[in-house]
Design an enzyme around this catalytic site. Sequence first.
Site, mmCIF file in Angstrom:
data_model
loop_
_atom_site.group_PDB
_atom_site.id
_atom_site.type_symbol
_atom_site.label_atom_id
_atom_site.label_comp_id
_atom_site.label_asym_id
_atom_site.label_seq_id
_atom_site.Cartn_x
_atom_site.Cartn_y
_atom_site.Cartn_z
ATOM 1 N N LYS A 33 0.912 -0.953 0.500
ATOM 2 C CA LYS A 33 0.122 0.208 -0.330
ATOM 3 C C LYS A 33 0.762 1.204 -0.013
ATOM 4 C CE LYS A 33 -0.742 0.146 4.741
ATOM 5 N NZ LYS A 33 -1.334 -0.970 5.917
ATOM 6 N N TYR A 243 16.115 29.884 5.682
ATOM 7 C CA TYR A 243 15.439 30.402 6.430
ATOM 8 C C TYR A 243 14.981 30.514 7.999
ATOM 9 C CZ TYR A 243 11.826 30.387 2.234
ATOM 10 O OH TYR A 243 11.853 30.753 0.862
#
Length: 332
Positions: A33, A243
Amino acid sequence: MAYITINKEHFYHNLNTLSKKVGTIKQIAIVLKDNAYGHGLEIIAKLAHDFGIQHAVVKNSDEARRIERLFDSVLILNDTPVSHDTFTFAINSLEALQRVTPHAPIELKIDTGMHRNGIALEEVEEAIEIIQANNLHLVGVMTHYKNSDELSSELFWQYKNFQKALDFIKINYSKPFRIHSQNSCATLRNHHFNEDLVRIGIAAYGYNELSSIFEAPKLKPVMSLYASRIASYTLPKGSRVGYGGEGFLEHSQRVSTYDIGYGNGWLRATKNMPLSNDLAIVGRVSMDFVSINSDEKEVCLMHDAQRVAHYCNTISYEITTRLDEKIERKVI
Ligand SMILES: *Cc1c(COP(=O)(O)O)cnc(C)c1O
């Protein structure tokens, strides 16, 4: 460009270890999955098939169709049941069972204590009545454990509940069906195996998520992640990178930018994470970039998702599953 390598030898080592534990490769269903936990659905399906695995588990019919020719059976965990030769469909509620059409192969999921999905123990009788009244095609009965990774009595309590449901179904439903309940952790810790299948996800990809109290065989991580250099800087001591300037340089050094970020599924929580003895992420992770105190054309960001997971306070599943499907996967 950033890329992911899939180590075939490690994958086969894990499958071999697991099949020794189970006793046979024939009873292992590989859980594929979510793009095979981020490893690449088609790639892992093909490798598993070549190793001799005959059963798979996926999330929906779309994933199932992409790999169906490789397996004898593909269990779909959450999609609308239709008639099919190899697909089987987990039934997660009574409501869903009522909508099933005859001939669609279904596997009844029993809620034995996780309370996430499945038929409640009190509803099993009604479920069997519906199956018989509507002449449905029951091919399996399954459950899922919530605590198989921890030392507690919960697993045994759930196992007992599952046996109760199975006993009832066996008495009231005469046709044969397959039985399965174990995921990776349950399989790694269990010494007796008396069901038809195990559903193996994370252990096949190389991670033992069992509490360290348990003795478990050594597994090897299948995935590694690499990124490529985009720009380099020689920066003086005291510089601040990225940042917020959170990448503070204690001394003058070379810092390069590499082509992966949280937009590609590399967690922003890896801010300032050490990568090896002398490499580390410098400052915050950007959407498509990350800074590292390296000058190399290529760096390895990850050999072991569990290490990264511990740093980010999460589990290996989340680290690998998040990686963007568009990142190239290469088998080595
Ligand atoms: C994801 C999943 C598994 C596999 O679990 P692992 O811990 O990765 O082995 C097994 N069964 C069900 C129903 C699942 O959803």
